[in-house]
Design a protein around this motif. Structure first.
Motif, short mmCIF file in Angstrom:
data_model
loop_
_atom_site.label_atom_id
_atom_site.label_comp_id
_atom_site.label_asym_id
_atom_site.label_seq_id
_atom_site.Cartn_x
_atom_site.Cartn_y
_atom_site.Cartn_z
N ARG A 3 27.02 56.12 42.64
CA ARG A 3 27.00 57.19 41.65
C ARG A 3 28.28 58.02 41.69
NH1 ARG A 3 23.09 59.03 38.59
NH2 ARG A 3 21.49 57.89 39.70
N SER A 4 28.92 58.08 42.87
CA SER A 4 30.15 58.88 43.00
C SER A 4 31.28 58.33 42.12
CB SER A 4 30.59 58.94 44.46
OG SER A 4 30.90 57.65 44.94
N VAL A 5 31.29 57.03 41.89
CA VAL A 5 32.31 56.42 41.02
C VAL A 5 32.15 56.96 39.60
CG1 VAL A 5 33.17 54.24 40.07
CG2 VAL A 5 32.44 54.35 42.45
N LEU A 6 30.92 57.05 39.14
CA LEU A 6 30.65 57.59 37.81
C LEU A 6 30.96 59.08 37.77
CD1 LEU A 6 29.57 57.32 34.93
CD2 LEU A 6 27.26 57.64 35.86
N THR A 7 30.61 59.81 38.81
CA THR A 7 30.84 61.25 38.84
C THR A 7 32.31 61.60 38.77
OG1 THR A 7 28.82 61.57 40.13
CG2 THR A 7 30.43 63.38 40.15
N ALA A 13 37.28 62.72 32.98
CA ALA A 13 37.19 62.61 31.53
C ALA A 13 37.15 64.00 30.90
CB ALA A 13 35.96 61.80 31.13
N TYR A 14 36.36 64.90 31.48
CA TYR A 14 36.29 66.26 30.93
C TYR A 14 37.61 67.00 31.13
CZ TYR A 14 31.39 66.19 29.68
OH TYR A 14 30.20 65.91 29.06
N VAL A 54 45.52 59.98 36.89
CA VAL A 54 44.34 59.98 37.77
C VAL A 54 43.12 59.48 36.99
CG1 VAL A 54 42.82 61.42 39.18
CG2 VAL A 54 45.28 61.83 39.18
N TYR A 55 42.98 59.93 35.74
CA TYR A 55 41.90 59.46 34.88
C TYR A 55 41.95 57.94 34.70
CZ TYR A 55 39.48 58.44 30.48
OH TYR A 55 38.67 57.88 29.53
N THR A 84 39.48 64.85 21.80
CA THR A 84 38.00 64.89 21.80
C THR A 84 37.35 63.52 22.02
OG1 THR A 84 37.63 64.68 19.39
CG2 THR A 84 37.97 66.91 20.27
N ALA A 85 38.09 62.43 21.99
CA ALA A 85 37.48 61.11 22.19
C ALA A 85 36.93 60.97 23.61
CB ALA A 85 38.48 60.01 21.89
N ALA A 86 37.59 61.57 24.57
CA ALA A 86 37.14 61.45 25.96
C ALA A 86 35.72 61.99 26.13
CB ALA A 86 38.09 62.19 26.90
N PHE A 87 35.37 63.04 25.38
CA PHE A 87 34.03 63.61 25.50
C PHE A 87 32.96 62.65 24.98
CE2 PHE A 87 36.80 67.39 24.67
CZ PHE A 87 36.80 67.86 25.98
#
Length: 111
Positions: A3-7, A13-14, A54-55, A84-87
């Protein structure tokens, strides 16, 4: 996949999305010749550039662990360059992977 990979992907992303929106607003302010917009745009542009790298690393790591096809991987990587695409991409990716992470691994039947 942890789950940390997704977090960490979600956080970046934000961060990338917010900085890109700020950069867009800064460029508009700079074009309107608002006082201080050039310095603001330069600082936010540098921050976005470094954090976008980093993203990219975190998004690539997520995509490789999620075993995404190349097209999907490229779309997620490019989402940090479109305001806004990242959101929207983050929300879609998170929803998809949260359901996979919530499902327990199928039990192996013993014969």
């Amino acid at each position: 996949m942890k789950r940390s990979v997704l977090t960490r992907y979600r956080v970046m992303a934000y961060v990338t999305g917010v900085l890109l929106v700020l950069l867009t607003l800064g460029v508009i302010a700079k074009l309107l010749d608002i006082n201080g917009a050039a310095d603001f745009t330069r600082v936010v542009g540098i921050a976005h550039g470094w954090l976008y790298v980093v993203y990219l690393v975190f998004a690539f790591d997520l995509g490789s662990k999620a075993k995404w096809p190349v097209g999907k991987q490229l779309w997620v990587l490019l989402a940090g360059t479109i305001p806004t695409a990242a959101f929207f991409v983050e929300r879609k990716v998170s929803h998809e992977l949260e359901t996979k992470l919530a499902d327990p691994a199928p039990a192996v039947a013993e014969a």
